[in-house]
Design an enzyme around this catalytic site. Structure first.
Site, PDB file in Angstrom:
ATOM      1  N   ARG A  47      26.801  -1.985  33.854  1.00  0.00           N
ATOM      2  CA  ARG A  47      24.880  -2.271  34.329  1.00  0.00           C
ATOM      3  C   ARG A  47      24.251  -1.995  32.723  1.00  0.00           C
ATOM      4  O   ARG A  47      23.160  -2.651  32.874  1.00  0.00           O
ATOM      5  CB  ARG A  47      24.892  -1.107  34.714  1.00  0.00           C
ATOM      6  CG  ARG A  47      25.724  -0.944  36.861  1.00  0.00           C
ATOM      7  CD  ARG A  47      26.219  -0.406  37.363  1.00  0.00           C
ATOM      8  NE  ARG A  47      26.569  -0.676  38.730  1.00  0.00           N
ATOM      9  CZ  ARG A  47      26.815   0.419  39.581  1.00  0.00           C
ATOM     10  NH1 ARG A  47      27.272   1.399  39.587  1.00  0.00           N
ATOM     11  NH2 ARG A  47      27.251  -0.571  40.483  1.00  0.00           N
ATOM     12  N   ARG A  96      30.174  -9.298  28.969  1.00  0.00           N
ATOM     13  CA  ARG A  96      29.997  -8.860  29.613  1.00  0.00           C
ATOM     14  C   ARG A  96      30.095  -9.604  31.080  1.00  0.00           C
ATOM     15  O   ARG A  96      30.720  -9.358  32.070  1.00  0.00           O
ATOM     16  CB  ARG A  96      28.428  -9.051  30.314  1.00  0.00           C
ATOM     17  CG  ARG A  96      27.525  -8.030  30.704  1.00  0.00           C
ATOM     18  CD  ARG A  96      26.948  -7.998  31.436  1.00  0.00           C
ATOM     19  NE  ARG A  96      25.761  -7.233  32.285  1.00  0.00           N
ATOM     20  CZ  ARG A  96      25.163  -7.703  33.474  1.00  0.00           C
ATOM     21  NH1 ARG A  96      25.256  -9.130  33.112  1.00  0.00           N
ATOM     22  NH2 ARG A  96      24.751  -7.402  34.127  1.00  0.00           N
ATOM     23  N   SER A 137      -0.709   7.999  11.244  1.00  0.00           N
ATOM     24  CA  SER A 137      -0.751   8.808  10.357  1.00  0.00           C
ATOM     25  C   SER A 137      -2.215   9.433  10.266  1.00  0.00           C
ATOM     26  O   SER A 137      -2.963   8.657   9.528  1.00  0.00           O
ATOM     27  CB  SER A 137      -0.027   9.519   9.319  1.00  0.00           C
ATOM     28  OG  SER A 137       0.046  10.349   8.776  1.00  0.00           O
ATOM     29  N   LYS A 178      -1.426   5.267   5.323  1.00  0.00           N
ATOM     30  CA  LYS A 178       0.277   4.872   5.716  1.00  0.00           C
ATOM     31  C   LYS A 178       0.577   4.111   7.012  1.00  0.00           C
ATOM     32  O   LYS A 178      -0.021   4.314   8.424  1.00  0.00           O
ATOM     33  CB  LYS A 178       1.026   6.245   6.101  1.00  0.00           C
ATOM     34  CG  LYS A 178       1.313   7.145   4.887  1.00  0.00           C
ATOM     35  CD  LYS A 178       2.291   8.492   4.670  1.00  0.00           C
ATOM     36  CE  LYS A 178       4.035   7.454   5.323  1.00  0.00           C
ATOM     37  NZ  LYS A 178       4.308   8.120   5.317  1.00  0.00           N
ATOM     38  N   ASN A 210       3.565   3.846   9.301  1.00  0.00           N
ATOM     39  CA  ASN A 210       5.250   3.684   9.297  1.00  0.00           C
ATOM     40  C   ASN A 210       5.843   2.895  10.053  1.00  0.00           C
ATOM     41  O   ASN A 210       5.214   2.686  11.591  1.00  0.00           O
ATOM     42  CB  ASN A 210       5.593   4.708  10.205  1.00  0.00           C
ATOM     43  CG  ASN A 210       4.836   6.507   8.677  1.00  0.00           C
ATOM     44  OD1 ASN A 210       5.006   6.709   7.409  1.00  0.00           O
ATOM     45  ND2 ASN A 210       4.468   7.520   9.322  1.00  0.00           N
ATOM     46  N   ARG A 232      49.819   7.388  30.580  1.00  0.00           N
ATOM     47  CA  ARG A 232      48.547   8.021  30.173  1.00  0.00           C
ATOM     48  C   ARG A 232      48.521   8.835  29.112  1.00  0.00           C
ATOM     49  O   ARG A 232      49.013   9.337  28.706  1.00  0.00           O
ATOM     50  CB  ARG A 232      47.982   9.036  31.555  1.00  0.00           C
ATOM     51  CG  ARG A 232      46.504   9.483  31.433  1.00  0.00           C
ATOM     52  CD  ARG A 232      45.968  10.206  32.453  1.00  0.00           C
ATOM     53  NE  ARG A 232      45.856   9.559  33.460  1.00  0.00           N
ATOM     54  CZ  ARG A 232      46.510   9.483  34.982  1.00  0.00           C
ATOM     55  NH1 ARG A 232      45.806  10.700  35.273  1.00  0.00           N
ATOM     56  NH2 ARG A 232      46.734   8.568  35.986  1.00  0.00           N
TER      57      ARG A 232
END
Lengths: 448, 448, 448, 448
Positions: B122, B186, B276, B282, B284, B315
């Site tokens: 999922r 998958r 910023s 800047k 970022n 196990r």
């Protein structure tokens, strides 16, 4: 339910003990808020121009329960860290003029790095307590079973005898060495971080170092020579000490799972858990298994912390961020392992009779070296070795006890009478310095 | 707040995208309940003696929202896994006789292993969708900037020219190869687990295999040749495919952080984040940084999954347990990285003018090989090499453009006129098969 | 003695089998030389202007034994890789004009990456052969011991019975799945690398792709859509397949060490090694131990390969280099583990009598579920469970065999006569679909 | 050519410096022989019955160059470790009676564990020397460039100014902290191992502890409270200290590769290597790249050492063996990295003019915070922030220098004259406590 994962569902195994509560989102948030409170007070004292009462107003608001950690977490996406929304949320809760002085001169990394150190120091408290509890329990077993002979096993094969006390003394040494190192790290390593955007403390003018020193004192953290925003020896050293501790815990747990095997049965966990209504003969060593479940995840997390040390320039582009949850996981898992292992050894039920019975499985063959040793003075090392090897060979081939073969062997009986043969084959007479070693381990333990 | 940690606070970075919701405690619980529902229905159909209506009564109750996951998590401590309290809680919610048929013939590991496969399958849905989105965005850039010359860099030094389209085509190939492999995993790997206590399905008599086959069909999982409770190639293979995917994502993000450097500025992230207010210059590259933050944690988690493969007997005593949260973390982190990287490349703003400007920094030196190549027919390989090397040396020493030095060099001007020298120094004339390679990458992409 | 380490001294353990010789310095050097030979021939055929005979002259010299690998290794320090001194040494051995055409259009990474693929493909030959040998031996045991009842163990506690054949069939599935995946990777993944300095093949003009295709054909490698110098899915995928293989090997070896324990003794290694003249009762499972020694080092090396995927721009500043020895180590260690494990299982001596004896340790308690199952039709699931649980409790408390208690229990004897009780307690009657599962594993094995 | 791998060919990169020679097969062999010599002498002194001269005869033969390490390595396969064939080879070289007293009372693990400690301690000598050399070079740069302003960068974006001296002082702190810790580990951790087969020293009777103490003194190793054959805190602690050191080295190297980028060019490696005849403009930072190549492999190896700590009973079935080459690799790689990094920083050529030029790229925007700070007294924190933010916005939009916009902004000019605006925009006036921090780092360095 948080954004992450399956932790809640698996908390019974991986969040045992009291450390887990010191590393969750609330704990980190409180760590950041403690940073802000200390910063405000220190700035005021340093004369950074805070209006009267602003510092206390800020500090009074720095309580995690007043904030919505999940919302801060979601908002962290915009800037890439939760300090930005934390500062915003704190500021919003304050009236002017105090609001304007929140986070003065600091950068996000200052708040998060300092919080990480507070989280680590706080979580190490219960971890060290559980380690101490486990060590005390081991010391008790080492003393109680000092003389209980048991098979020593190399490569999972019976070799020569030990005592159960000696085995546990070995566990004890490992635990004591690990927790002594961890306690030293706890004292020495957690340090305040205050550097401003690039580590110069520029916006605090000349006050920066005084503020940092004051904060260190308030928070009970070390004051570093320099801001350590891109020098990651501190978080890495914490991670390593946790890694070594996990290894010491895993050694004990591994041995317990092996001792508890149906066919070995030299010890069982005595706790309430582990029984099975559908398999009444099973006594699952749940605490030892859970310890191994936790410790098995630790080495790789240490590697992540070490790999994250190469921070770029004045703030890393990703490596810094990858430390946050990793350090939390390390503290949580080692804390859980320590809690589990403490229960395991506190409730451990050794079975000395079974140890003796297991020693008898080889019908004396495991004592061959002891017989050889007694024959050396008369036959020389090679001569003694050859005589005993031949006797062992015959014992295996003829399916007889070694004792019986030795009593039939003139080269032996010329040197040893029946009682001496029996003594040579008695495990309790071939334990070397076992008792002294246990005493040394207990003495070292008393000094930790 | 769950028992674990700081995840909620850091969810903005590490739980981006839709996969995170598929790996949390609720998702695992639902996976276990789906197992129980499918088991009940399959048992009924196999004639295992369920009273009429029992299977549907059980199945109707198998909805995670009706259970207290945190409580189940806490109670998991007693037995060492959450399946035991889950079965108890489910049983308690049911009337007799249905209650007696819950978990019929199964063991805890069956429920948890099957849940792990459902969780993985999922979560891989949104992960693959985000990877596809990132790939589509890359394909768009590769086509759009097919001919935009840019510096190629080896060891972070400018070497020869590439085009920005070629760089992105390289990203595209990595992403496409990783997601193709992940999609294959998958399809192929997630399998139902049903073996009973030791893998014999003993309590189901002869019906076991029919029940397992029916469950596989119900759950959309593969039916394995044998129960795989101690054969961990499936979870390990999942982890590895996630690890390779993380590496492909990290490559792109690393390049983006380097391209976005103030001094390079060949591309910027165009999203809302990253600006910023205190540092207006800047931008970022938050999405790229967050991608690296996530992917940096993945390799070690893969190692944990591989190290956990040596399950003991029927196990494992700890290794099995250590897979649970680790697999969740892998899915969460790779899912978050894929979501971040998709945003990063979808919003990426390349600056071809800046690429050209950067190419000019070396004043032609980076084109030396191109000049050499043009001189080879006349001067031979060694002769051409020596002439150009000397010209480059002079250009560096005298601080002149290589073009000017070449125009002064008789050995060159005897072969190439000024236009030919210019052409040799033009990056767009020394791109080899760049265009064809981009076309091949796009064609391969169209087939994924 | 090379520059590295202790490998020679430890080769007996870590360089078992034939793969080790395919990954040493000579093998890498030959791989690079094979690249150069193929490049020369392909360039000549593509019309890249090589003088007559130059390609064959180059190719004829490309034999590793003519070169001083250690010297090349030392000289690699100057440029940071061994391709530069290799090219220099090869060039020095050639007369003009051939010398001028060595390494035409290629870059160091082309030679080393292609060599890595050749090394991997060659080393995978003996690795796959040893894996196949191990699988065949397992298939033999699975068939031979199809019906030999043995204790099934969960968390190292006896649970329900299995057969030894079933346990080995589980090993077989793991080995077969791992080697099938590894064989697929060997077919699909190793590809030629040819890109020139930055992946444009600029100095080969329009011939680049034809040269690459020709080289792929010569070398038996895949032809990639693009140069993969900074797209590291290929080496990472190789590493992962080796990692999963190591895990499958480790599972078998772990079980063998547990089965071989003195107190369990259900199987012993039959090889010459492992006996001890001073401890005649020991039969060290040397092959299984050595397997675990090798496989224990693999997961972290896979993590290194995955962490190295984020190559910067057109050539990584360190990450690329860190792949070389790591990939070699992975091949060497997995090769050694496969050789050891093959010996281990080929020589394995199971002891069915001891398995039965061990099953009897619990005096019937491990068969409780079987008794319950027989009582369900009459007493219902809960009623049957309660009756048997009480009988088990009494058996434990009174130290009696479960059989005797059951014969004393009216609720049982009203439903089952003495023979039926005996049958319920007979392990061979409570094996579920064990035989069918073994058949399925053998059928799947026959198809690999 | 040894059995292992490609090390010789890659030794130029991965076996730099003097540590590599201390971890090879010969070094391990000498470590084992040193153990045997010390054991013989100590046994004689303890009165263990050695004939006159036997100890010296044994000790005289304990020279690695007299043995065939490769043969011992091959023969190690039979027993699973090289101590067994080493003892046999040593014994064969001796006449009786001395031959009979070789390895008296010891087990293979005693010899190998003690050898590991000797190897580690010896290799740490040159490693610490190279680290010291690197630190000294850093201290020199930190002092020399104390006031050279340079861009500080966060997330690879220019933020506020630092000085190059401050950046290097940060490197220095990391290196000094790592090497201080490593030196402490070297003093404290390497201990003699003597326990006999199971750690009881049984065959030495009461003499065992005296022999162990004597050996410790002879070998310059610590005497542990107990044999540590299954308590692996010592090798794990060594590994961790090496891991932290690698991280500190990697930080410096990463920064150097970034500073050396063509577009940044703030520092270049000055060594002979790295130049390219075909790309004359390139100055590959070979030493920094090689450092990263080495350090990138370290974290995972530390994880292997930590994962190997759970030794079973009195000797591990594989985990012990997996330490041998891993510890060697760690020492070799960290040693190589230290040697490379020392060269890198010793030869580093910073370019302060370029640093200033790079600072100017943002046309003053990176100094916005500095302007804000100067306006706070008059405008309050929020007022100052708003004024400057608006000015920055205009500067970006209008493509003007911030200085020009500020001079146009009445709210600014009412408070600051042109000189004050210039001063606010001068990086050297906004460095906070940079100088003091450098002084503190240098003072701390002087104390290491």
């Amino acid at each position: 339910m948080d954004g992450s994962g399956a932790d809640g569902l698996f908390a019974g195994v991986f969040a045992r003990g009291a450390a887990a509560a010191e590393v969750d989102g609330r704990a980190w948030l409180q760590g950041m808020l403690d940073f802000e409170a200390a910063l405000a007070r220190a700035s005021e004292r340093a004369g950074a121009g805070l209006p009267d009462g602003a510092a206390e107003a800020i500090a009074a608001e720095c309580r995690a329960e007043r904030f919505d950690a999940a919302r801060i977490g979601r908002e962290a996406a915009a800037s890439g860290n939760p300090a930005v929304p934390m500062v915003r949320a704190l500021t919003e809760r304050l009236p002017e003029p105090a609001a304007a002085y929140v986070h003065l001169g600091a950068t996000s990394q200052d708040a998060i790095d300092t919080a990480a150190m507070l989280v680590a120091r706080r979580a190490l408290g219960p971890i060290l307590a559980d380690l101490a509890g486990a060590a005390v329990a081991c010391a008790g077993h080492a003393a109680a079973y000092r003389d209980s002979v048991a098979p020593g096993r190399t490569l999972l094969q019976q070799a020569l005898p030990v005592t159960f006390g000696l085995k546990v003394a070995g566990w004890l040494c490992g635990l004591d060495e690990a927790r002594r190192a961890l306690a030293g790290v706890r004292e020495r390593v957690p340090a305040v971080q205050l550097g401003g955007a690039v580590g110069t403390l520029a916006s605090l003018g000349d006050d920066g170092l005084a503020v940092a020193a004051d904060m260190a004192a308030q928070l009970g953290l070390a004051e570093p020579a320099m801001p350590w925003h891109t020098n990651r020896t501190r978080p890495a050293t914490l991670a390593c000490a946790l890694g070594v501790t996990a290894g010491a815990l895993a050694k004990v747990a591994r041995d317990v799972t092996l001792l508890a095997q149906t066919e070995v049965a030299e010890a069982a966990e005595g706790g309430a858990g582990g029984g099975s209504s559908t398999m009444p003969h099973k006594r699952n060593p749940v605490a030892a298994v859970a310890t191994l479940a936790c410790t098995g995840r630790v080495p790789a997390l240490v590697a992540t912390m070490l790999a994250a040390m190469a921070h770029e320039h004045e703030r890393a582009a990703g490596a810094w961020h990858s430390e946050w949850e990793t350090l939390s996981e390390l503290l949580r898992l080692v804390g859980s392992a320590a809690a589990w292992l403490r229960e395991c050894v506190e409730e451990l039920r050794p079975d000395p009779a079974r140890m003796e019975a297991n020693l008898a499985i080889t019908d004396g063959l495991s004592m061959a070296e002891s017989v050889t040793t007694r024959l050396v003075p008369a036959l020389g090392r090679l001569g003694a070795h050859d005589v005993v090897e031949e006797a062992c060979r015959r014992a295996v081939e003829e399916g007889r006890a070694l004792r019986d073969v030795l009593r039939d062997t003139p080269a032996v009986t010329e040197q040893l009478d029946a009682d001496e043969i029996d003594a040579a084959l008695a495990p309790e007479h071939y334990l070397g310095v076992t008792g002294t070693l246990i005493d040394r381990a207990l003495a070292a333990h008393a000094e930790v």
